[in-house]
Enzyme design. Structure first.
Site, PDB file in Angstrom:
ATOM      1  N   ASP A   1      82.371 -23.554  14.054  1.00  0.00           N
ATOM      2  CA  ASP A   1      83.001 -24.465  13.111  1.00  0.00           C
ATOM      3  C   ASP A   1      81.927 -25.476  12.701  1.00  0.00           C
ATOM      4  O   ASP A   1      80.917 -25.653  13.382  1.00  0.00           O
ATOM      5  CB  ASP A   1      84.242 -25.152  13.703  1.00  0.00           C
ATOM      6  CG  ASP A   1      85.156 -25.688  12.592  1.00  0.00           C
ATOM      7  OD1 ASP A   1      84.677 -25.844  11.439  1.00  0.00           O
ATOM      8  OD2 ASP A   1      86.334 -25.971  12.862  1.00  0.00           O
TER       9      ASP A   1
HETATM   10  C1  BGC Z   1      87.195 -26.980   9.591  1.00  0.00           C
HETATM   11  C2  BGC Z   1      87.095 -25.508   9.237  1.00  0.00           C
HETATM   12  C3  BGC Z   1      86.382 -25.355   7.925  1.00  0.00           C
HETATM   13  C4  BGC Z   1      85.016 -26.015   8.025  1.00  0.00           C
HETATM   14  C5  BGC Z   1      84.199 -25.901   6.755  1.00  0.00           C
HETATM   15  C6  BGC Z   1      85.860 -27.688   9.507  1.00  0.00           C
HETATM   16  O1  BGC Z   1      85.999 -29.069   9.640  1.00  0.00           O
HETATM   17  O2  BGC Z   1      87.739 -27.122  10.896  1.00  0.00           O
HETATM   18  O3  BGC Z   1      88.361 -24.922   9.174  1.00  0.00           O
HETATM   19  O4  BGC Z   1      86.286 -23.997   7.591  1.00  0.00           O
HETATM   20  O5  BGC Z   1      85.205 -27.400   8.304  1.00  0.00           O
HETATM   21  O6  BGC Z   1      84.729 -26.686   5.752  1.00  0.00           O
END
Ligand code: BGC
Length: 822
Positions: free
Chosen positions: A230
């Site tokens: 993530d």
């Molecule tokens: C989120 C993800 C997301 C990523 C990219 C993170 O903060 O938890 O679900 O895909 O950011 O935007």
């Protein structure tokens, strides 16, 4: 052999790997920016572009001009219980991704509705692992059939937002395997190409470093794709590199660049570990056409806009749940209508999606009010009042209420300034909320401040509210008068808070209708405060009592009152959890007052997840529209007027009141969130505690009625194939319809006699009076438990009860079958 097959062949990947130096390999293991991986021309590898997901394909940048089709929220998709439709919607996402040059879609979200208060509830499918697994697999199939990678996220036990970057979810292994890992296992079985490792810890270990990435993910399940972190989840070099994480995003990453190179050179991370990661990234590149000749292939044509819109409109009706329909008030018969009141804060402003990284910029978007107006004959008068306004956060300027002072065009002027106040970069933008500069070649070198300026002409006289969103030293001026000059400290280091919803400040301004003013917001770009700035200007809302009386007055004079209540993307969002499920503001009061004024009241709840329904027995008709995506209004009008049947069935149990919810709390204690309830979440928790919800999992009425006539189960359960049962249902109502036949299993002598689990479902269509027999396949997994001793799943000894019906709490048919050999 096709060129894609040739490229994904193991020998070919090894050959390409052999051409790379260690430095080149390590470069490929983290991003080249926020949403892109590095290219490596030496082996014909182009950059791969990633984008959120899941309600649409935002694209690589946060640019309001780059609009995206907005699907219904995943809660709404799960409410369809329609794998085929979800697969087709996945195909639409793939076409959108190709149109925008996106290779990897960061969806679906496969975490569970453990608590209805969870901020990303709207972004997850269901409280039930089997329904989540099937919806996820269907979406993945649709996306990847279009040549775009889907991403199963967030692996794993990432079911709430409070302290989400650090919380340690403590969970027993049986629950972990039987409940929370099940949708991810199904995603791997469906062939998903990317899995995202979550921010949180599970049983003490950060998911980016977790042994669960190796086993079960890569070993037991055989996942051959890429594990991406993530965004910002990697905080170590050796521990995360030695774990089965393959790609650290975004990048270049401080821990996975030079530091990782040194760790390999001095033997702390074996070279073979790096090779295995690069190999997976090359395989992904080959799969999405980013390697070799595939990289220049033209994308398949996108569906025509009207085809896409028709599918999205159909999806709205298919996911809308009719919870209650006393006296068959719905569908409305337009021939008998002269005056319709459409009321509520969510009627005229379409609230189509939740907040956070899932957000997309919508183009075409139909509000409930617009959809209802369009669907009714011109002779029917449609009147509207929002009632009391419940939302506090000010709305950014837009092309409808602001002009660029430099060009006069609708929108705002964006400027980046250096320490001397000189302009470094400028752009015209369509929204007063800016997340990043997007003009090609924007170079912000030397910029220390960002500024938004606009011309605004108030249309009412009185105390307007002007505002600035953003952190650090912020300034707000109107006609050169300084209204705010303040240092706003960050309240959280969470990237979503910094990027999507940082703090705001407002000031009062005595506006004069028709007199244009220049409004300017500025903030310093201090480290750790993100990029966002927004400039806002709102007229004064009517006082609550006046607004309520106006709405009730309209209801009293109408043939039918339709009240659209709900939440917004600021109430249900990534980054924080809700503290109450109550509807914001005085919406409960609005509903009860309108229902008292008009016995023909229809309430539409427009929220991503459950809200309290204290009045649900006082109103004749109640629909859940979820966050319905861009075609909200047209799809809801189809349901209201009977052009479409409400197809939805609850993917999650709805409480009457917050305090009734058996598993609610999402706040870690000393950084630990204990999943002490074990596998008992959702309807299993409600049944175990003997509490009564407002509406059970699986519930939803159509416009006809059904009799469940027979159930046959030819046991015993096969250890690999499970069991197929047959259910005969008859359409006993007045019109053709679709029914979702649900099968639950309970165990003979299981630890909790009330416990049952969804084991399968199938949909049937039938004409009035027609009876149909539908086979329902129940996978072996539905009968199994995970044993920590053998580290395998086993069918429990003893027998099972099979229950069939239209919801978990309404199962008129029951059969018994033997468990069979394990
Ligand atoms: C989120 C993800 C997301 C990523 C990219 C993170 O903060 O938890 O679900 O895909 O950011 O935007």
């Amino acid at each position: 052999m096709t060129s894609a097959e040739a490229l994904t062949a193991p020998d070919e990947l090894d050959r390409l790997l052999g051409k790379l130096t260690l430095q080149q390999k390590i470069r490929l293991l983290s991003g080249d920016g926020t949403f892109r991986t590095p290219a490596e021309p030496a082996i014909g590898l182009r950059a791969m572009v990633f984008s959120d997901g899941p309600v649409g394909v935002r694209g690589e940048h946060w640019d309001e001009r780059d609009t995206a089709l907005a699907l219904p929220s995943p809660t709404a998709l799960a409410a369809t219980w329609d794998d085929g439709l979800v697969r087709r919607l996945g195909g639409l996402l793939a076409a959108e991704a190709r149109r925008k040059g996106v290779d990897v879609l960061l969806a679906p979200t496969l975490n569970l509705h453990r608590s209805p208060a969870a901020g990303r509830h709207f972004e997850c499918f269901s409280e039930d692992p089997l329904l989540t697994a099937r919806m996820g697999a269907a979406l993945i199939g649709g996306v990847q059939d279009g040549g775009v990678a889907a991403t199963a996220k967030h692996y794993t036990v990432n079911d709430s937002e409070t302290e989400r970057l650090t919380l340690d979810a403590r969970i027993d292994p049986s629950t972990l395997h039987a409940v929370y890992l099940a949708p991810f296992e199904a995603a791997v079985a469906a062939g998903v190409w990317v899995v995202m490792a979550a921010y949180n810890r599970v049983n003490g270990v950060a998911m980016a470093e977790s042994p669960l990435l190796t086993d079960p993910l890569k070993e037991s399940w055989g996942f051959d794709g890429v594990v991406v972190s993530d965004w910002g989840a990697v905080t170590s070099t050796v521990a995360s590199a030695r774990a089965a994480l393959d790609l650290a995003m975004p990048g270049p990453h401080p821990e996975w660049g030079e530091a990782l190179l040194r760790a390999v050179q001095d033997g702390r991370v074996p070279q073979a570990v790096i090779d295995a990661k690069v190999r997976r990234i090359l395989l992904l590149a080959a799969r999405v056409g980013a390697l070799g000749a595939g990289s220049s292939a033209a994308p398949p044509p996108a569906p025509a806009p009207h085809t896409a819109r028709a599918l999205l409109r159909h999806a709205v009706a298919a996911g809308t749940v009719l919870l209650r329909n006393e006296g068959s008030l719905l569908p409305l018969d337009a021939t008998g209508l002269r005056r319709v009141a459409v009321l509520g804060p969510n009627a005229a402003t379409a609230r189509v999606q939740g907040g956070g990284s899932a957000g997309v910029f919508t183009g075409h978007c139909v509000s409930p009010l617009a959809g209802i107006r369009r669907a009714l004959p011109a002779r029917v008068e449609v009147v509207h009042a929002p009632g009391p306004v419940p939302y506090a956060r000010p709305a950014p300027l837009h092309t409808g209420n602001a002009r660029d002072p430099l060009t006069g065009e609708p929108g705002v002027r964006l400027r980046y300034l250096d320490a001397t106040g000189a302009q470094v970069h400028t752009e015209h933008r369509l929204s007063g909320r800016i997340l990043e500069p997007v003009a090609p070649g924007a170079d912000l070198t030397g910029a220390t401040a960002v500024e938004v300026t606009a011309l605004v002409t108030p249309d009412t006289t009185g105390p307007w509210r002007l505002g600035v969103v953003g952190l650090g030293q912020v300034v707000l001026e109107a006609d050169g008068r300084r209204l705010i000059d303040e240092h706003v400290a960050p309240e959280s280091a969470d990237p979503t808070y910094l990027h999507v919803a940082p703090s705001y400040r407002t000031a009062a301004w005595e506006a004069e209708a028709g007199r244009e003013l220049t409004v300017r917001a500025q903030r310093q770009l201090e480290p750790g405060t993100g990029q966002v700035i927004a400039l806002t200007a709102d007229p004064p809302p009517a006082d609550d009592q006046t607004a309520l009386a106006h709405a009730v007055g309209l209801a009293r004079t109408a043939d039918v009152a339709i009240v659209v209540v709900g939440t917004t993307d600021e109430i249900e969002s990534e980054g924080f959890d809700r503290t109450t499920l109550a509807l914001p503001g005085s919406q409960d009061e609005l509903v009860t007052a309108v229902a008292a004024a008009n016995p023909r009241t229809v309430v539409i709840v427009n929220s991503g997840g459950p809200v309290e329904l204290p009045w649900h027995e006082e109103i004749p008709a109640l629909l859940l529209g979820w966050f319905p995506g861009q075609e909200a209004g047209d799809g809801l009008a189809d349901v209201l007027l009977g052009a479409a049947e409400p197809g939805g069935r609850l993917p999650t149990t709805w409480a009457v009141r917050t305090e009734d919810v058996p598993v609610l709390d999402t706040a870690p204690v000393d950084a630990v969130l204990a999943y002490t309830e074990g596998p008992y979440i959702g309807y299993r928790a409600w049944r175990r505690t003997g509490r009564r919800p407002a509406y059970w999992f699986g519930h939803g009425l159509g416009y006809t009625t059904w009799a469940y006539e027979s159930l046959t189960a030819d046991g015993p359960v096969h250890p690999e194939l499970g069991l197929t049962v047959r259910v005969r249902v008859r359409n006993t109502g007045p019109r053709a319809g679709r029914e979702v036949v649900q099968i639950y299993v309970s165990e003979d002598g299981g630890p909790d006699p009330a416990d049952r689990r969804l084991a399968g479902y199938a949909t049937v269509r039938a004409e009035p009076g027609e009876s149909v027999t539908v086979p329902v396949r129940l996978p072996a997994r539905a009968f199994q438990h995970w044993s920590p001793q053998t580290r395998r799943r086993h069918v429990e000894p003893g027998g099972f009860h099979i229950h069939a019906g239209p919801s978990v709490a309404d199962t008129p048919l029951r059969e018994h079958c033997e468990g069979g050999p394990t």
